[in-house]
Design a protein around this motif. Structure first.
Motif, PDB file in Angstrom:
ATOM      1  N   ALA A  13      -1.572   4.469   6.622  1.00  0.00           N
ATOM      2  CA  ALA A  13      -2.837   5.000   7.526  1.00  0.00           C
ATOM      3  C   ALA A  13      -3.928   5.759   6.667  1.00  0.00           C
ATOM      4  O   ALA A  13      -5.027   5.516   6.970  1.00  0.00           O
ATOM      5  CB  ALA A  13      -2.147   6.018   8.235  1.00  0.00           C
ATOM      6  N   LYS A  33       0.763  12.981  -2.390  1.00  0.00           N
ATOM      7  CA  LYS A  33       1.671  13.874  -2.898  1.00  0.00           C
ATOM      8  C   LYS A  33       2.642  12.989  -4.103  1.00  0.00           C
ATOM      9  O   LYS A  33       3.015  13.302  -5.259  1.00  0.00           O
ATOM     10  CB  LYS A  33       2.902  14.075  -1.875  1.00  0.00           C
ATOM     11  CG  LYS A  33       4.262  14.637  -2.295  1.00  0.00           C
ATOM     12  CD  LYS A  33       4.884  15.317  -1.104  1.00  0.00           C
ATOM     13  CE  LYS A  33       5.909  14.015  -0.840  1.00  0.00           C
ATOM     14  NZ  LYS A  33       6.836  14.656   0.126  1.00  0.00           N
ATOM     15  N   HIS A  55      10.653   0.202  -1.383  1.00  0.00           N
ATOM     16  CA  HIS A  55      11.249   1.209  -0.560  1.00  0.00           C
ATOM     17  C   HIS A  55      12.046   0.800   0.345  1.00  0.00           C
ATOM     18  O   HIS A  55      13.157   1.564   0.784  1.00  0.00           O
ATOM     19  CB  HIS A  55      10.070   2.068  -0.420  1.00  0.00           C
ATOM     20  CG  HIS A  55      10.447   3.701  -0.142  1.00  0.00           C
ATOM     21  ND1 HIS A  55      11.012   4.330  -1.034  1.00  0.00           N
ATOM     22  CD2 HIS A  55      10.042   4.345   0.908  1.00  0.00           C
ATOM     23  CE1 HIS A  55      11.153   5.544  -0.423  1.00  0.00           C
ATOM     24  NE2 HIS A  55      10.645   5.735   0.447  1.00  0.00           N
ATOM     25  N   LEU A  59       8.832  -6.727   7.045  1.00  0.00           N
ATOM     26  CA  LEU A  59       8.304  -7.930   7.489  1.00  0.00           C
ATOM     27  C   LEU A  59       6.862  -7.631   8.270  1.00  0.00           C
ATOM     28  O   LEU A  59       6.897  -6.707   8.651  1.00  0.00           O
ATOM     29  CB  LEU A  59       9.365  -8.560   8.401  1.00  0.00           C
ATOM     30  CG  LEU A  59      10.788  -9.029   7.852  1.00  0.00           C
ATOM     31  CD1 LEU A  59      11.522  -9.396   8.719  1.00  0.00           C
ATOM     32  CD2 LEU A  59      10.604  -9.845   6.546  1.00  0.00           C
ATOM     33  N   THR A 234      -0.622  14.971  -5.702  1.00  0.00           N
ATOM     34  CA  THR A 234      -1.208  16.315  -5.353  1.00  0.00           C
ATOM     35  C   THR A 234      -0.752  16.428  -3.850  1.00  0.00           C
ATOM     36  O   THR A 234      -1.344  15.920  -3.023  1.00  0.00           O
ATOM     37  CB  THR A 234      -2.651  15.936  -5.467  1.00  0.00           C
ATOM     38  OG1 THR A 234      -3.141  15.424  -6.688  1.00  0.00           O
ATOM     39  CG2 THR A 234      -3.629  16.815  -4.927  1.00  0.00           C
ATOM     40  N   GLN A 235       0.483  17.458  -3.898  1.00  0.00           N
ATOM     41  CA  GLN A 235       0.650  17.756  -2.496  1.00  0.00           C
ATOM     42  C   GLN A 235       0.052  18.734  -1.901  1.00  0.00           C
ATOM     43  O   GLN A 235      -0.151  19.971  -2.594  1.00  0.00           O
ATOM     44  CB  GLN A 235       2.176  18.123  -2.759  1.00  0.00           C
ATOM     45  CG  GLN A 235       2.847  18.630  -1.262  1.00  0.00           C
ATOM     46  CD  GLN A 235       4.187  18.797  -1.318  1.00  0.00           C
ATOM     47  OE1 GLN A 235       4.851  18.860  -2.591  1.00  0.00           O
ATOM     48  NE2 GLN A 235       4.955  19.028  -0.504  1.00  0.00           N
ATOM     49  N   PRO A 267       3.092  11.739   7.902  1.00  0.00           N
ATOM     50  CA  PRO A 267       4.231  11.538   9.072  1.00  0.00           C
ATOM     51  C   PRO A 267       4.537  12.930   9.804  1.00  0.00           C
ATOM     52  O   PRO A 267       4.231  13.958   9.272  1.00  0.00           O
ATOM     53  CB  PRO A 267       5.473  11.067   8.415  1.00  0.00           C
ATOM     54  CG  PRO A 267       5.284  11.149   6.990  1.00  0.00           C
ATOM     55  CD  PRO A 267       3.679  11.565   6.640  1.00  0.00           C
TER      56      PRO A 267
HETATM   57  C1  LIG Z   1      12.671   1.003   5.270  1.00  0.00           C
HETATM   58  C2  LIG Z   1      11.615   0.824   6.131  1.00  0.00           C
HETATM   59  C3  LIG Z   1      11.264  -0.510   6.644  1.00  0.00           C
HETATM   60  C4  LIG Z   1      10.223  -0.669   7.201  1.00  0.00           C
HETATM   61  N1  LIG Z   1       9.963  -1.746   7.862  1.00  0.00           N
HETATM   62  C5  LIG Z   1       8.903  -2.280   8.463  1.00  0.00           C
HETATM   63  C6  LIG Z   1       8.619  -3.606   8.705  1.00  0.00           C
HETATM   64  O1  LIG Z   1       9.399  -4.617   8.379  1.00  0.00           O
HETATM   65  N2  LIG Z   1       7.334  -3.700   9.412  1.00  0.00           N
HETATM   66  C7  LIG Z   1       6.490  -2.820   9.687  1.00  0.00           C
HETATM   67  O2  LIG Z   1       5.528  -3.078  10.214  1.00  0.00           O
HETATM   68  N3  LIG Z   1       6.739  -1.491   9.442  1.00  0.00           N
HETATM   69  C8  LIG Z   1       8.006  -1.247   8.698  1.00  0.00           C
HETATM   70  N4  LIG Z   1       8.143   0.018   8.362  1.00  0.00           N
HETATM   71  C9  LIG Z   1       7.384   0.891   9.024  1.00  0.00           C
HETATM   72  C10 LIG Z   1       6.075   1.226   8.006  1.00  0.00           C
HETATM   73  O3  LIG Z   1       6.576   1.288   6.649  1.00  0.00           O
HETATM   74  C11 LIG Z   1       5.363   2.479   8.499  1.00  0.00           C
HETATM   75  O4  LIG Z   1       4.798   2.394   9.714  1.00  0.00           O
HETATM   76  C12 LIG Z   1       4.141   2.626   7.362  1.00  0.00           C
HETATM   77  O5  LIG Z   1       4.336   2.387   6.182  1.00  0.00           O
HETATM   78  C13 LIG Z   1       3.676   4.105   7.743  1.00  0.00           C
HETATM   79  O6  LIG Z   1       2.336   4.469   7.102  1.00  0.00           O
HETATM   80  P1  LIG Z   1       1.738   5.719   7.261  1.00  0.00           P
HETATM   81  O7  LIG Z   1       0.703   5.692   6.299  1.00  0.00           O
HETATM   82  O8  LIG Z   1       1.830   6.194   8.451  1.00  0.00           O
HETATM   83  O9  LIG Z   1       3.009   6.801   6.593  1.00  0.00           O
HETATM   84  P2  LIG Z   1       3.670   6.915   5.143  1.00  0.00           P
HETATM   85  O10 LIG Z   1       3.778   5.640   4.668  1.00  0.00           O
HETATM   86  O11 LIG Z   1       4.961   8.013   5.337  1.00  0.00           O
HETATM   87  O12 LIG Z   1       2.599   7.816   4.341  1.00  0.00           O
HETATM   88  C14 LIG Z   1       2.213   9.133   4.301  1.00  0.00           C
HETATM   89  C15 LIG Z   1       1.950   9.661   2.825  1.00  0.00           C
HETATM   90  O13 LIG Z   1       1.772  10.816   2.777  1.00  0.00           O
HETATM   91  C16 LIG Z   1       2.067  11.420   1.713  1.00  0.00           C
HETATM   92  N5  LIG Z   1       2.516  12.685   1.942  1.00  0.00           N
HETATM   93  C17 LIG Z   1       3.501  13.575   2.563  1.00  0.00           C
HETATM   94  N6  LIG Z   1       3.098  14.778   2.431  1.00  0.00           N
HETATM   95  C18 LIG Z   1       1.915  14.986   1.796  1.00  0.00           C
HETATM   96  C19 LIG Z   1       1.364  16.210   1.490  1.00  0.00           C
HETATM   97  N7  LIG Z   1       1.745  17.427   1.902  1.00  0.00           N
HETATM   98  N8  LIG Z   1       0.237  15.988   0.654  1.00  0.00           N
HETATM   99  C20 LIG Z   1      -0.180  14.883   0.239  1.00  0.00           C
HETATM  100  N9  LIG Z   1       0.431  13.586   0.537  1.00  0.00           N
HETATM  101  C21 LIG Z   1       1.675  13.747   1.344  1.00  0.00           C
HETATM  102  C22 LIG Z   1       3.547  10.788   1.424  1.00  0.00           C
HETATM  103  O14 LIG Z   1       3.953  10.577   0.000  1.00  0.00           O
HETATM  104  C23 LIG Z   1       3.074   9.220   1.854  1.00  0.00           C
HETATM  105  O15 LIG Z   1       2.809   8.697   0.742  1.00  0.00           O
HETATM  106  C24 LIG Z   1       9.373   0.509   7.799  1.00  0.00           C
HETATM  107  C25 LIG Z   1       9.596   1.633   7.295  1.00  0.00           C
HETATM  108  C26 LIG Z   1      10.506   1.669   6.636  1.00  0.00           C
HETATM  109  C27 LIG Z   1      10.804   3.138   5.981  1.00  0.00           C
END
Ligand SMILES: Cc1cc2nc3c(=O)[nH]c(=O)nc-3n(C[C@H](O)[C@H](O)[C@H](O)COP(=O)(O)OP(=O)(O)OC[C@H]3O[C@@H](n4cnc5c(N)ncnc54)[C@H](O)[C@@H]3O)c2cc1C
Length: 443
Positions: A13, A33, A55, A59, A234-235, A267
């Motif tokens: 995202a 972070k 991690h 797919l 950088t949290q 998240p």
């Molecule tokens: C095991 C697993 C399998 C999956 N399989 C699939 C699949 O097959 N197909 C599919 O489409 N989706 C899959 N997903 C879902 C997909 O990974 C997620 O929907 C997507 O990666 C979410 O991205 P995001 O950016 O919303 O959140 P995140 O990836 O959680 O990114 C949030 C980021 O914020 C950072 N962060 C948190 N707190 C702080 C803070 N205070 N300061 C700074 N940084 C911070 C975190 O370190 C992280 O890097 C899977 C997820 C998992 C866990």
């Protein structure tokens, strides 16, 4: 480049928001972070096996339109191998199998017909499938948003074939939620976007390298090359909000990052401590955060000396494990065959010890594939990744409270797979949410 925008969180995202900001002529500053970008879709270097490990197995779908665009920009689209047409090899507990392959005919019949010819599926179920399939395809108005998948399809028998090879595996794979609890609206939307939309876009996509080489690392380079900044380790611990505007965020050792605009691409569980002091001002988001619960995914990576000869991917029916996929890059790095076995909505498995999980896996390989992991495949290594908060549990109630990007604070917007994109919380939803967040800032 004019306006700066701080993006907290460098998952998909956050990456998508950064790329969209660049597109709009803004300068993104990504604060992450951990030590790399990619969030839940990244890899870690496993010292014991001297190779990267994802991690969790991911797919993609050829219908992930926004994700494919993002990969195209990053120059890594060719690192995903897409099936020309959807193929899944279902294997039942006693070893019987169904090789499902979408036909090369117009939608939705490319998907429906291969199911309608199966003798294992009763006529009653086939009729229901035609009705539901056509209803989704014709984009009939959504049914009640409170319906679960189980309510929606009303399987004629608890162990109906269609429930076991279609609805339950799809609910688990797409929503990481069992069909008894999963939102029918979200599954319909995923279906409409994916399997039913076109026979060319129905295939699954398999990463050909570890995830950090596909998403996180190319994204970091892209953002830097185009004038943005990336701060890792950088949290962000605090937001400074004055006169209904975000002024700054506060990072490690009290470092203050001032900003005219802020995207929180986090998240729900990471967002909660940041919003707590501002819960009154952001009551709608705060109240929604109290509703979400999380669902685990367990991925077992195995390295074997001998290959599995069955056609892959395999979907195990009525089993604690759901998918078996090949990891082609493991061979280049280690000389061993690499496979990932995935279990979604895996609260029970996540509570088991590694030994207990491997014992169950050995049983499933023996019963379903007729293979002894040690004797037949020569298992060399295994690594189990338990992601306890893999996604939100996607019930109708959780879907109904997913907030929009825009908040009551005009220069603060939200992104993340759980934001209301009308799609399940997946990579595609995360990418869409990042774009929506920047557009909500009215760049
Ligand atoms: C095991 C697993 C399998 C999956 N399989 C699939 C699949 O097959 N197909 C599919 O489409 N989706 C899959 N997903 C879902 C997909 O990974 C997620 O929907 C997507 O990666 C979410 O991205 P995001 O950016 O919303 O959140 P995140 O990836 O959680 O990114 C949030 C980021 O914020 C950072 N962060 C948190 N707190 C702080 C803070 N205070 N300061 C700074 N940084 C911070 C975190 O370190 C992280 O890097 C899977 C997820 C998992 C866990």
């Amino acid at each position: 480049m004019s306006k700066e925008v701080i993006i907290v969180g460098g998952g998909l995202a956050g990456i998508s928001a950064a790329l969209e900001a660049l597109e709009c002529g803004m300068r993104p500053i990504v604060l992450e972070k951990s030590h790399s970008l990619g969030g839940r879709a990244r890899s870690l270097y496993a010292r014991d096996v001297k190779a990267p490990i994802d991690h969790g197995q991911h797919l993609l779908s050829a219908s992930y339109h926004h994700t494919l665009q993002l990969l195209q920009k990053l120059g890594t689209l060719s690192l995903i191998a897409f099936q020309k047409r959807l193929f899944i090899h279902f294997i039942f507990p006693e070893g019987q199998s169904i090789a499902f392959r979408a036909y090369n005919i117009p939608p939705p019949f490319h998907f429906l017909l291969p199911l309608l010819v199966r003798p294992e599926i009763s006529w009653k179920e086939k009729l229901g499938l035609i009705q539901n399939g056509l209803r989704i395809f014709q984009q009939k108005p959504p049914q009640r948003a409170s319906l679960t998948v189980e309510d929606w399809i009303r399987p004629p028998r608890p162990h109906s074939t269609l429930k076991m090879i279609l609805w339950q595996p799809l609910s688990l794979a797409v929503l990481n939620t069992p069909m008894e609890e999963a939102s029918a609206r979200l599954l319909r939307n995923a279906f409409r976007m994916g399997f039913l939309s076109s026979n060319k876009r129905s295939g699954l996509g398999f990463p050909q390298k570890d995830l950090s080489q596909i998403f996180g690392e190319p994204a970091r380079k892209y953002i830097l090359k185009h004038g943005g900044s990336v701060y890792i380790r950088t949290q962000i611990r605090r937001l400074i909000i004055e006169n209904d505007r975000v002024k700054a965020v506060v990072g490690p050792q009290g470092k203050v990052f001032e900003t005219p605009a802020l995207v929180l691409a986090l998240p729900p569980d990471a967002l909660q401590p940041l919003l707590k002091p501002h819960a009154d001002r952001l009551a709608d988001v705060w109240n929604a955060l109290q509703v979400f619960r999380f669902s685990p995914i367990v991925t077992i990576n195995i390295w074997t000396q001998r290959p599995i000869e069955h056609p892959l991917p395999i979907a195990f029916v009525d089993s604690p494990f759901h998918w078996l996929v090949h990891l082609p890059w493991v061979f280049h790095r280690t000389g061993f065959q690499g496979y990932a076995v995935v279990s979604s909505a895996a609260s029970r498995l996540a509570a088991c010890s590694a030994e207990a999980i491997m014992e169950q896996l050995r049983n499933v390989f023996q019963r379903c594939l007729g293979l002894d992991l040690d004797r037949d495949l020569h298992l060399k290594q295994y690594k189990i990744i338990k992601e306890k908060r893999a996604t939100i549990i996607q019930t109708p109630r959780a879907d109904s409270v997913r907030p929009r990007s825009r908040t009551r604070i005009s220069n603060l917007v939200l992104a993340g797979d759980w934001i209301q994109t009308h799609f399940p919380a997946t990579i595609e939803s995360a990418v869409i949410s990042g774009k929506m967040a920047i557009r909500s800032l009215r760049c």
